[in-house]
Design a protein around this motif. Sequence first.
Motif, mmCIF file in Angstrom:
data_model
loop_
_atom_site.group_PDB
_atom_site.id
_atom_site.type_symbol
_atom_site.label_atom_id
_atom_site.label_comp_id
_atom_site.label_asym_id
_atom_site.label_seq_id
_atom_site.Cartn_x
_atom_site.Cartn_y
_atom_site.Cartn_z
ATOM 1 N N HIS A 76 37.046 26.587 -2.857
ATOM 2 C CA HIS A 76 36.823 25.545 -1.942
ATOM 3 C C HIS A 76 35.134 25.208 -1.960
ATOM 4 C CE1 HIS A 76 34.464 28.800 0.285
ATOM 5 N NE2 HIS A 76 35.579 29.545 -0.218
ATOM 6 N N ASN A 103 32.046 27.395 8.022
ATOM 7 C CA ASN A 103 33.472 27.002 7.366
ATOM 8 C C ASN A 103 34.075 27.904 6.579
ATOM 9 O OD1 ASN A 103 33.452 24.521 9.116
ATOM 10 N ND2 ASN A 103 32.390 23.397 7.508
ATOM 11 N N ASN A 104 33.183 28.268 5.582
ATOM 12 C CA ASN A 104 33.447 29.490 4.805
ATOM 13 C C ASN A 104 34.039 30.742 5.645
ATOM 14 O OD1 ASN A 104 33.165 30.719 2.024
ATOM 15 N ND2 ASN A 104 31.812 32.285 3.049
ATOM 16 N N GLN A 153 40.404 23.083 -2.278
ATOM 17 C CA GLN A 153 39.905 21.828 -1.257
ATOM 18 C C GLN A 153 38.922 21.113 -1.755
ATOM 19 O OE1 GLN A 153 36.772 22.728 0.559
ATOM 20 N NE2 GLN A 153 37.268 20.637 1.247
ATOM 21 N N TYR A 190 34.222 29.884 -3.255
ATOM 22 C CA TYR A 190 33.211 29.113 -3.217
ATOM 23 C C TYR A 190 32.727 28.642 -4.371
ATOM 24 C CZ TYR A 190 29.019 26.240 -2.056
ATOM 25 O OH TYR A 190 28.255 25.593 -1.916
ATOM 26 N N MET A 196 33.341 25.139 0.970
ATOM 27 C CA MET A 196 32.902 25.329 2.385
ATOM 28 C C MET A 196 31.972 26.391 2.465
ATOM 29 S SD MET A 196 34.891 23.661 4.512
ATOM 30 C CE MET A 196 34.620 22.338 3.338
ATOM 31 N N VAL A 202 35.487 30.608 8.431
ATOM 32 C CA VAL A 202 36.837 30.518 8.693
ATOM 33 C C VAL A 202 37.804 30.383 7.595
ATOM 34 C CG1 VAL A 202 38.423 28.710 9.587
ATOM 35 C CG2 VAL A 202 36.128 28.947 10.594
ATOM 36 N N VAL A 203 37.539 29.941 6.160
ATOM 37 C CA VAL A 203 38.187 30.239 5.131
ATOM 38 C C VAL A 203 38.552 31.712 4.594
ATOM 39 C CG1 VAL A 203 38.160 29.675 2.326
ATOM 40 C CG2 VAL A 203 37.608 27.797 4.347
#
Length: 96
Positions: free
Chosen positions: A33, A39-40, A88, A63, A35, A42-43
């Motif tokens: 992803h 946001n990271n 993502q 990430y 993020m 949340v992931v």
Amino acid sequence: MALRRLGAAAAVAATLVFAASPAHAVVEIQWWHAMTGGNNDVVVKLANDFNASQSDYKVVPTYKGGYADTMNAGIAAFRAGNAPHIMQVFEVGTTL
């Protein structure tokens, strides 16, 4: 008497079969992803909550940089034959 020995032998054999069987392997799912920050968080929480809810699969969020970096990493990984299971990307990435 012989029936008891046979029953005991069967119980021991069953115990040995179950003890010698290989352990159940957890299937790892790679999730790349782009993020950062909240946001990271949340992931990572989504992955951790999913992982805690069951024991057959383990989602590993990674990430890979910004959107363009993640997209390039995904393309390179696909070409090399080792693409992540989930990636993502931004909406432009879905038109390729």
